[in-house]
Design a protein around this motif. Structure first.
Motif, PDB file in Angstrom:
ATOM      1  N   GLN A  70      32.750  35.545  45.936  1.00 50.24           N
ATOM      2  CA  GLN A  70      32.785  34.452  44.975  1.00 50.24           C
ATOM      3  C   GLN A  70      34.224  34.274  44.487  1.00 50.24           C
ATOM      4  OE1 GLN A  70      30.397  37.152  44.399  1.00 50.24           O
ATOM      5  NE2 GLN A  70      29.160  35.956  45.833  1.00 50.24           N
ATOM      6  N   LEU A  71      34.640  33.040  44.420  1.00 50.82           N
ATOM      7  CA  LEU A  71      35.992  32.715  43.979  1.00 50.82           C
ATOM      8  C   LEU A  71      35.910  31.798  42.757  1.00 50.82           C
ATOM      9  CD1 LEU A  71      37.550  31.888  47.469  1.00 50.82           C
ATOM     10  CD2 LEU A  71      37.646  34.057  46.252  1.00 50.82           C
ATOM     11  N   VAL A  72      36.639  32.161  41.733  1.00 52.21           N
ATOM     12  CA  VAL A  72      36.643  31.352  40.522  1.00 52.21           C
ATOM     13  C   VAL A  72      38.087  31.010  40.169  1.00 52.21           C
ATOM     14  CG1 VAL A  72      36.043  31.238  38.093  1.00 52.21           C
ATOM     15  CG2 VAL A  72      34.532  32.430  39.699  1.00 52.21           C
ATOM     16  N   GLU A  73      38.372  29.717  40.199  1.00 48.25           N
ATOM     17  CA  GLU A  73      39.718  29.263  39.851  1.00 48.25           C
ATOM     18  C   GLU A  73      39.807  28.944  38.365  1.00 48.25           C
ATOM     19  OE1 GLU A  73      38.861  27.038  43.878  1.00 48.25           O
ATOM     20  OE2 GLU A  73      37.779  27.440  42.013  1.00 48.25           O
ATOM     21  N   SER A  74      40.993  29.075  37.828  1.00 51.89           N
ATOM     22  CA  SER A  74      41.243  28.696  36.448  1.00 51.89           C
ATOM     23  C   SER A  74      42.718  28.351  36.295  1.00 51.89           C
ATOM     24  CB  SER A  74      40.844  29.816  35.476  1.00 51.89           C
ATOM     25  OG  SER A  74      41.616  30.979  35.729  1.00 51.89           O
ATOM     26  N   SER A 117      42.100  43.219  53.883  1.00 56.05           N
ATOM     27  CA  SER A 117      42.864  42.967  55.107  1.00 56.05           C
ATOM     28  C   SER A 117      42.986  41.498  55.462  1.00 56.05           C
ATOM     29  CB  SER A 117      42.212  43.694  56.285  1.00 56.05           C
ATOM     30  OG  SER A 117      40.880  43.252  56.451  1.00 56.05           O
ATOM     31  N   GLY A 118      42.423  40.641  54.667  1.00 52.04           N
ATOM     32  CA  GLY A 118      42.475  39.226  54.998  1.00 52.04           C
ATOM     33  C   GLY A 118      43.596  38.499  54.292  1.00 52.04           C
ATOM     34  N   ALA A 119      43.259  37.322  53.786  1.00 56.14           N
ATOM     35  CA  ALA A 119      44.259  36.486  53.130  1.00 56.14           C
ATOM     36  C   ALA A 119      43.590  35.581  52.111  1.00 56.14           C
ATOM     37  CB  ALA A 119      44.994  35.642  54.162  1.00 56.14           C
ATOM     38  N   MET A 120      44.399  35.045  51.231  1.00 59.67           N
ATOM     39  CA  MET A 120      43.904  34.042  50.292  1.00 59.67           C
ATOM     40  C   MET A 120      44.886  32.901  50.237  1.00 59.67           C
ATOM     41  SD  MET A 120      42.083  36.201  47.248  1.00 59.67           S
ATOM     42  CE  MET A 120      41.331  34.730  46.533  1.00 59.67           C
ATOM     43  N   GLY A 121      44.356  31.727  50.061  1.00 57.89           N
ATOM     44  CA  GLY A 121      45.209  30.559  50.076  1.00 57.89           C
ATOM     45  C   GLY A 121      44.812  29.555  49.022  1.00 57.89           C
ATOM     46  N   THR A 165      42.889  39.226  42.382  1.00 58.36           N
ATOM     47  CA  THR A 165      43.256  37.905  41.873  1.00 58.36           C
ATOM     48  C   THR A 165      44.534  37.411  42.535  1.00 58.36           C
ATOM     49  OG1 THR A 165      42.187  38.334  39.751  1.00 58.36           O
ATOM     50  CG2 THR A 165      43.839  36.587  39.807  1.00 58.36           C
ATOM     51  N   VAL A 166      44.534  36.144  42.848  1.00 57.20           N
ATOM     52  CA  VAL A 166      45.712  35.484  43.397  1.00 57.20           C
ATOM     53  C   VAL A 166      46.160  34.408  42.418  1.00 57.20           C
ATOM     54  CG1 VAL A 166      46.544  34.000  45.241  1.00 57.20           C
ATOM     55  CG2 VAL A 166      45.143  35.947  45.790  1.00 57.20           C
ATOM     56  N   TYR A 167      47.462  34.270  42.306  1.00 58.62           N
ATOM     57  CA  TYR A 167      48.026  33.310  41.369  1.00 58.62           C
ATOM     58  C   TYR A 167      48.868  32.279  42.122  1.00 58.62           C
ATOM     59  CZ  TYR A 167      46.892  37.171  38.248  1.00 58.62           C
ATOM     60  OH  TYR A 167      46.227  38.161  37.580  1.00 58.62           O
ATOM     61  N   LEU A 168      48.945  31.103  41.551  1.00 58.82           N
ATOM     62  CA  LEU A 168      49.847  30.081  42.062  1.00 58.82           C
ATOM     63  C   LEU A 168      50.656  29.560  40.879  1.00 58.82           C
ATOM     64  CD1 LEU A 168      50.717  28.463  44.594  1.00 58.82           C
ATOM     65  CD2 LEU A 168      49.156  26.657  43.821  1.00 58.82           C
ATOM     66  N   GLN A 169      51.896  29.974  40.821  1.00 58.31           N
ATOM     67  CA  GLN A 169      52.796  29.489  39.783  1.00 58.31           C
ATOM     68  C   GLN A 169      53.418  28.187  40.269  1.00 58.31           C
ATOM     69  OE1 GLN A 169      53.560  30.758  36.625  1.00 58.31           O
ATOM     70  NE2 GLN A 169      54.699  28.841  36.398  1.00 58.31           N
ATOM     71  N   MET A 170      53.218  27.144  39.506  1.00 56.17           N
ATOM     72  CA  MET A 170      53.711  25.826  39.902  1.00 56.17           C
ATOM     73  C   MET A 170      54.721  25.337  38.872  1.00 56.17           C
ATOM     74  SD  MET A 170      50.189  24.037  41.234  1.00 56.17           S
ATOM     75  CE  MET A 170      49.486  23.904  39.586  1.00 56.17           C
ATOM     76  N   SER A 199      44.945  30.613  38.631  1.00 53.02           N
ATOM     77  CA  SER A 199      44.440  31.931  38.989  1.00 53.02           C
ATOM     78  C   SER A 199      43.185  31.769  39.821  1.00 53.02           C
ATOM     79  CB  SER A 199      44.109  32.741  37.736  1.00 53.02           C
ATOM     80  OG  SER A 199      45.241  32.933  36.931  1.00 53.02           O
ATOM     81  N   CYS A 200      42.981  32.709  40.714  1.00 54.51           N
ATOM     82  CA  CYS A 200      41.768  32.730  41.526  1.00 54.51           C
ATOM     83  C   CYS A 200      41.269  34.167  41.558  1.00 54.51           C
ATOM     84  CB  CYS A 200      42.035  32.232  42.925  1.00 54.51           C
ATOM     85  SG  CYS A 200      40.600  32.360  44.026  1.00 54.51           S
ATOM     86  N   ALA A 201      40.157  34.404  40.906  1.00 53.04           N
ATOM     87  CA  ALA A 201      39.571  35.731  40.854  1.00 53.04           C
ATOM     88  C   ALA A 201      38.476  35.844  41.893  1.00 53.04           C
ATOM     89  CB  ALA A 201      39.017  36.003  39.465  1.00 53.04           C
ATOM     90  N   ALA A 202      38.574  36.866  42.719  1.00 54.03           N
ATOM     91  CA  ALA A 202      37.586  37.085  43.773  1.00 54.03           C
ATOM     92  C   ALA A 202      36.655  38.220  43.391  1.00 54.03           C
ATOM     93  CB  ALA A 202      38.283  37.413  45.089  1.00 54.03           C
ATOM     94  N   SER A 203      35.380  38.059  43.678  1.00 56.16           N
ATOM     95  CA  SER A 203      34.404  39.111  43.421  1.00 56.16           C
ATOM     96  C   SER A 203      33.417  39.143  44.574  1.00 56.16           C
ATOM     97  CB  SER A 203      33.679  38.867  42.097  1.00 56.16           C
ATOM     98  OG  SER A 203      32.981  37.638  42.124  1.00 56.16           O
ATOM     99  N   GLY A 204      32.656  40.216  44.622  1.00 57.83           N
ATOM    100  CA  GLY A 204      31.708  40.378  45.713  1.00 57.83           C
ATOM    101  C   GLY A 204      32.297  41.249  46.796  1.00 57.83           C
ATOM    102  N   ARG A 205      31.981  40.952  48.046  1.00 63.56           N
ATOM    103  CA  ARG A 205      32.425  41.762  49.175  1.00 63.56           C
ATOM    104  C   ARG A 205      33.830  41.337  49.599  1.00 63.56           C
ATOM    105  NH1 ARG A 205      27.891  42.504  53.637  1.00 63.56           N
ATOM    106  NH2 ARG A 205      29.443  44.030  54.275  1.00 63.56           N
ATOM    107  N   THR A 206      34.794  41.652  48.750  1.00 65.39           N
ATOM    108  CA  THR A 206      36.167  41.286  49.048  1.00 65.39           C
ATOM    109  C   THR A 206      36.763  42.205  50.109  1.00 65.39           C
ATOM    110  OG1 THR A 206      36.953  42.643  47.228  1.00 65.39           O
ATOM    111  CG2 THR A 206      36.518  40.328  46.752  1.00 65.39           C
ATOM    112  N   SER A 207      37.799  41.728  50.741  1.00 65.99           N
ATOM    113  CA  SER A 207      38.449  42.482  51.811  1.00 65.99           C
ATOM    114  C   SER A 207      39.902  42.717  51.460  1.00 65.99           C
ATOM    115  CB  SER A 207      38.352  41.714  53.123  1.00 65.99           C
ATOM    116  OG  SER A 207      39.180  42.295  54.109  1.00 65.99           O
TER     117      SER A 207
END
Length: 128
Positions: A3-7, A31-35, A78-83, A21-29
């Motif tokens: 599950q991904l929740v942006e804010s 070894s992958g990537a986030m975009g 969590t992944v962030y995007l500073q704009m 911000s994008c918070a990931a929950s559940g069966r996260t990995s």
């Protein structure tokens, strides 16, 4: 499932800044990537930025280079995007995407089909 929740979206004036911000929950990995992708009204979804979990290699769209920075916090999943220096043409719904499987190189990071999961999106509006 992941599950991904942006804010962090909102209304900002030209030249202003926002941090998504994008918070990931559940069966996260690990070894992958986030975009981050975005879609403006009447336009197709487009790639903005991405980061690989294991080596932190990043990829940016030309429109984002020099203004946006993607980063991650492994401990928080969590992944962030500073704009910064936002422009009216940055107005769009911004979507976070997650890829569970490892990915070779960074070219595929810009392809939406490479991602397994998507968030609901957060609106960014830049007023002039």
């Amino acid at each position: 499932q992941v599950q991904l929740v942006e804010s962090g979206g909102g209304l900002v004036q030209v030249g202003g800044s926002l941090r998504l911000s994008c918070a990931a929950s559940g069966r996260t990995s690990s070894s992958g990537a986030m975009g981050w992708f975005r879609q403006a009204p009447g336009k197709e979804r487009e790639f903005v930025a991405a980061i690989k979990w294991n080596d932190e290699r990043t990829s940016y769209a030309d429109s984002a280079k020099g203004r946006f920075t993607i980063s991650r916090d492994n401990a928080k999943n969590t992944v962030y995007l500073q704009m910064n220096s936002l422009k009216p043409e940055d107005t769009a719904v911004y979507y976070c995407a997650s890829r569970s499987a490892p990915i070779t190189g960074i070219a595929w990071l810009a392809v939406g089909a490479a991602y397994n999961y998507w968030g609901q999106g957060t609106q960014v509006t830049v007023s002039s």
